[in-house]
Write an enzyme that holds these catalytic residues in place. Sequence first.
Site, PDB file in Angstrom:
ATOM      1  N   SER A  18      56.885 -22.625   1.740  1.00 36.09           N
ATOM      2  CA  SER A  18      55.978 -23.483   2.508  1.00 36.09           C
ATOM      3  C   SER A  18      54.664 -22.797   2.903  1.00 36.09           C
ATOM      4  CB  SER A  18      56.682 -23.951   3.784  1.00 36.09           C
ATOM      5  OG  SER A  18      55.772 -24.642   4.602  1.00 36.09           O
ATOM      6  N   SER A  20      52.957 -24.137   5.355  1.00 40.66           N
ATOM      7  CA  SER A  20      52.716 -24.615   6.730  1.00 40.66           C
ATOM      8  C   SER A  20      52.407 -23.495   7.725  1.00 40.66           C
ATOM      9  CB  SER A  20      53.887 -25.463   7.213  1.00 40.66           C
ATOM     10  OG  SER A  20      53.905 -26.657   6.476  1.00 40.66           O
ATOM     11  N   LYS A  69      64.433 -35.201   6.207  1.00 38.59           N
ATOM     12  CA  LYS A  69      63.487 -36.124   6.843  1.00 38.59           C
ATOM     13  C   LYS A  69      64.139 -37.402   7.371  1.00 38.59           C
ATOM     14  CE  LYS A  69      59.200 -34.614   4.626  1.00 38.59           C
ATOM     15  NZ  LYS A  69      58.054 -34.968   3.790  1.00 38.59           N
ATOM     16  N   ASN A  90      58.469 -36.482   9.531  1.00 38.97           N
ATOM     17  CA  ASN A  90      58.131 -35.101   9.131  1.00 38.97           C
ATOM     18  C   ASN A  90      57.666 -34.284  10.338  1.00 38.97           C
ATOM     19  OD1 ASN A  90      55.543 -36.125   9.574  1.00 38.97           O
ATOM     20  ND2 ASN A  90      54.649 -34.891   7.942  1.00 38.97           N
ATOM     21  N   GLY A 132      58.914 -42.091  -7.726  1.00 36.52           N
ATOM     22  CA  GLY A 132      59.773 -41.371  -6.790  1.00 36.52           C
ATOM     23  C   GLY A 132      60.473 -42.328  -5.849  1.00 36.52           C
ATOM     24  N   ALA A 133      61.476 -41.832  -5.131  1.00 39.66           N
ATOM     25  CA  ALA A 133      62.206 -42.689  -4.190  1.00 39.66           C
ATOM     26  C   ALA A 133      62.698 -41.904  -2.981  1.00 39.66           C
ATOM     27  CB  ALA A 133      63.384 -43.353  -4.892  1.00 39.66           C
ATOM     28  N   GLY A 134      62.200 -40.676  -2.809  1.00 39.02           N
ATOM     29  CA  GLY A 134      62.615 -39.859  -1.677  1.00 39.02           C
ATOM     30  C   GLY A 134      61.708 -40.076  -0.469  1.00 39.02           C
ATOM     31  N   GLY A 135      61.741 -39.114   0.462  1.00 41.90           N
ATOM     32  CA  GLY A 135      60.944 -39.234   1.684  1.00 41.90           C
ATOM     33  C   GLY A 135      59.465 -39.397   1.383  1.00 41.90           C
TER      34      GLY A 135
HETATM   35  P1  NAP Z   1      63.163 -35.775  -1.973  1.00 43.43           P
HETATM   36  O1  NAP Z   1      63.387 -36.739  -0.849  1.00 43.43           O
HETATM   37  O2  NAP Z   1      64.157 -34.707  -2.228  1.00 43.43           O
HETATM   38  O3  NAP Z   1      62.981 -36.668  -3.317  1.00 43.43           O
HETATM   39  C1  NAP Z   1      62.794 -36.025  -4.548  1.00 43.43           C
HETATM   40  C2  NAP Z   1      62.266 -37.026  -5.567  1.00 43.43           C
HETATM   41  O4  NAP Z   1      61.926 -36.299  -6.768  1.00 43.43           O
HETATM   42  C3  NAP Z   1      63.277 -38.080  -5.988  1.00 43.43           C
HETATM   43  O5  NAP Z   1      62.588 -39.268  -6.286  1.00 43.43           O
HETATM   44  C4  NAP Z   1      63.884 -37.456  -7.257  1.00 43.43           C
HETATM   45  O6  NAP Z   1      64.419 -38.391  -8.151  1.00 43.43           O
HETATM   46  C5  NAP Z   1      62.644 -36.860  -7.873  1.00 43.43           C
HETATM   47  N1  NAP Z   1      62.925 -35.797  -8.842  1.00 43.43           N
HETATM   48  C6  NAP Z   1      63.391 -34.553  -8.582  1.00 43.43           C
HETATM   49  N2  NAP Z   1      63.487 -33.850  -9.732  1.00 43.43           N
HETATM   50  C7  NAP Z   1      63.058 -34.678 -10.729  1.00 43.43           C
HETATM   51  C8  NAP Z   1      62.930 -34.551 -12.136  1.00 43.43           C
HETATM   52  N3  NAP Z   1      63.263 -33.426 -12.758  1.00 43.43           N
HETATM   53  N4  NAP Z   1      62.444 -35.587 -12.832  1.00 43.43           N
HETATM   54  C9  NAP Z   1      62.097 -36.737 -12.220  1.00 43.43           C
HETATM   55  N5  NAP Z   1      62.214 -36.942 -10.886  1.00 43.43           N
HETATM   56  C10 NAP Z   1      62.694 -35.920 -10.165  1.00 43.43           C
HETATM   57  O7  NAP Z   1      61.760 -35.056  -1.813  1.00 43.43           O
HETATM   58  P2  NAP Z   1      60.425 -35.613  -1.113  1.00 43.43           P
HETATM   59  O8  NAP Z   1      60.412 -35.217   0.315  1.00 43.43           O
HETATM   60  O9  NAP Z   1      60.304 -37.052  -1.458  1.00 43.43           O
HETATM   61  O10 NAP Z   1      59.285 -34.730  -1.845  1.00 43.43           O
HETATM   62  C11 NAP Z   1      58.917 -34.988  -3.191  1.00 43.43           C
HETATM   63  C12 NAP Z   1      57.758 -34.069  -3.566  1.00 43.43           C
HETATM   64  O11 NAP Z   1      56.618 -34.383  -2.785  1.00 43.43           O
HETATM   65  C13 NAP Z   1      58.063 -32.588  -3.306  1.00 43.43           C
HETATM   66  O12 NAP Z   1      57.575 -31.829  -4.394  1.00 43.43           O
HETATM   67  C14 NAP Z   1      57.288 -32.275  -2.049  1.00 43.43           C
HETATM   68  O13 NAP Z   1      56.874 -30.910  -1.987  1.00 43.43           O
HETATM   69  C15 NAP Z   1      56.088 -33.204  -2.222  1.00 43.43           C
HETATM   70  N6  NAP Z   1      55.457 -33.525  -0.927  1.00 43.43           N
HETATM   71  C16 NAP Z   1      54.171 -33.136  -0.745  1.00 43.43           C
HETATM   72  C17 NAP Z   1      53.542 -33.413   0.455  1.00 43.43           C
HETATM   73  C18 NAP Z   1      52.111 -32.997   0.663  1.00 43.43           C
HETATM   74  O14 NAP Z   1      51.666 -32.968   1.814  1.00 43.43           O
HETATM   75  N7  NAP Z   1      51.367 -32.720  -0.385  1.00 43.43           N
HETATM   76  C19 NAP Z   1      54.230 -34.079   1.478  1.00 43.43           C
HETATM   77  C20 NAP Z   1      55.552 -34.478   1.252  1.00 43.43           C
HETATM   78  C21 NAP Z   1      56.150 -34.174   0.034  1.00 43.43           C
HETATM   79  P3  NAP Z   1      65.997 -38.761  -8.099  1.00 43.43           P
HETATM   80  O15 NAP Z   1      66.133 -39.789  -7.025  1.00 43.43           O
HETATM   81  O16 NAP Z   1      66.279 -39.265  -9.462  1.00 43.43           O
HETATM   82  O17 NAP Z   1      66.737 -37.485  -7.777  1.00 43.43           O
END
Ligand code: NAP
Length: 293
Positions: A18, A20, A69, A90, A132-135
């Site tokens: 991180s 942060s 989250k 967050n 995507g479908a996560g946080g």
């Molecule tokens: P999360 O809740 O763990 O969700 C992960 C997501 O990535 C899911 O949709 C997952 O799909 C997908 N994924 C993981 N590996 C993959 C692959 N090999 N191919 C295709 N899809 C894949 O994580 P999150 O909190 O949503 O974060 C997602 C990304 O956003 C991270 O890289 C994080 O660092 C970034 N982010 C950046 C900021 C910023 O301020 N720039 C803020 C928040 C997050 P499945 O459901 O199929 O597993």
Amino acid sequence: MASGAVELGLLGRPVSHSLSPVLHEAALGAVGLRGRYRLHDVGEGELAGWVARLREGEVDGLNVTIPHKIAAAGLCDRLVGPAAALGVVNTLARGADGQVEGSNTDVVGLRRAIAAAFPSTPIVGAPVCVIGAGGAAHAAVLAAAAFSPSQIRVANRTADRGRALVSRLSSVVDVPLVALSRFEDAAAGAALLLQATSYGMGLTPGSREWESAYDKLRPVVGALGPAAGVMDLVYRPPVTVWCAAAHHADKLAAAGLQMLVNQAVESFGRWTGRRVDPGIMMTAAKEALATGR
Ligand code: NAP
């Protein structure tokens, strides 16, 4: 803040990558506050203890990241702003009444980043695609809705999770939401693609994995509308494989550093009541990335 020093931190697993601490310690210095921002690699079972520490004043502010989250939202005394609609937080802060308040500064962070990166992109009335479908994808849907698109299409590797996100958020945004299985179909003719997965994070440009990802992504970004923008929430490397594929297809593209800084400015304000110049955090982040931190 018993000792007069501000105690901030991040709860997640993993957290060692991180940026942060770099952002928030630069901000503390800039506004003349003593303090520190520490990384806490914690499992879900430890979250309640940290929420209690915040309530009791042992810490002054916490960020929450992957994979906590949603679980952390359930432990807050109240959720404010977009966090209440999303059930995803967050940022945890102690309110004036001593209660723990959960917020989601990713939404405003991403909204500002989109506005800054794509000021001329015609998003109003056009389709937007969220991968995507996560946080992060939850926050991306809310941020996208603020630009009044005609439709938000969500596509995720695990299609069921994409459909679950759409059914959860359909009543929260007043823009039609649809779940699609193929990334290309979600991107077709869209004015904006928000890449909210970790796919491509940490890939070395030119490596075999990079080349293979690049080949997979070219048809996706190639399907976007002619003046479309691509925002990748990932920020390592600074030009991600999504950005590289978008540039090849002649699209505007930006990685996630601007969002990271904007959400951090907002979180810092909630904890300290101070507004820090985003440029201070951006400079610190770029220096850290350049030196491989
Ligand atoms: P999360 O809740 O763990 O969700 C992960 C997501 O990535 C899911 O949709 C997952 O799909 C997908 N994924 C993981 N590996 C993959 C692959 N090999 N191919 C295709 N899809 C894949 O994580 P999150 O909190 O949503 O974060 C997602 C990304 O956003 C991270 O890289 C994080 O660092 C970034 N982010 C950046 C900021 C910023 O301020 N720039 C803020 C928040 C997050 P499945 O459901 O199929 O597993």
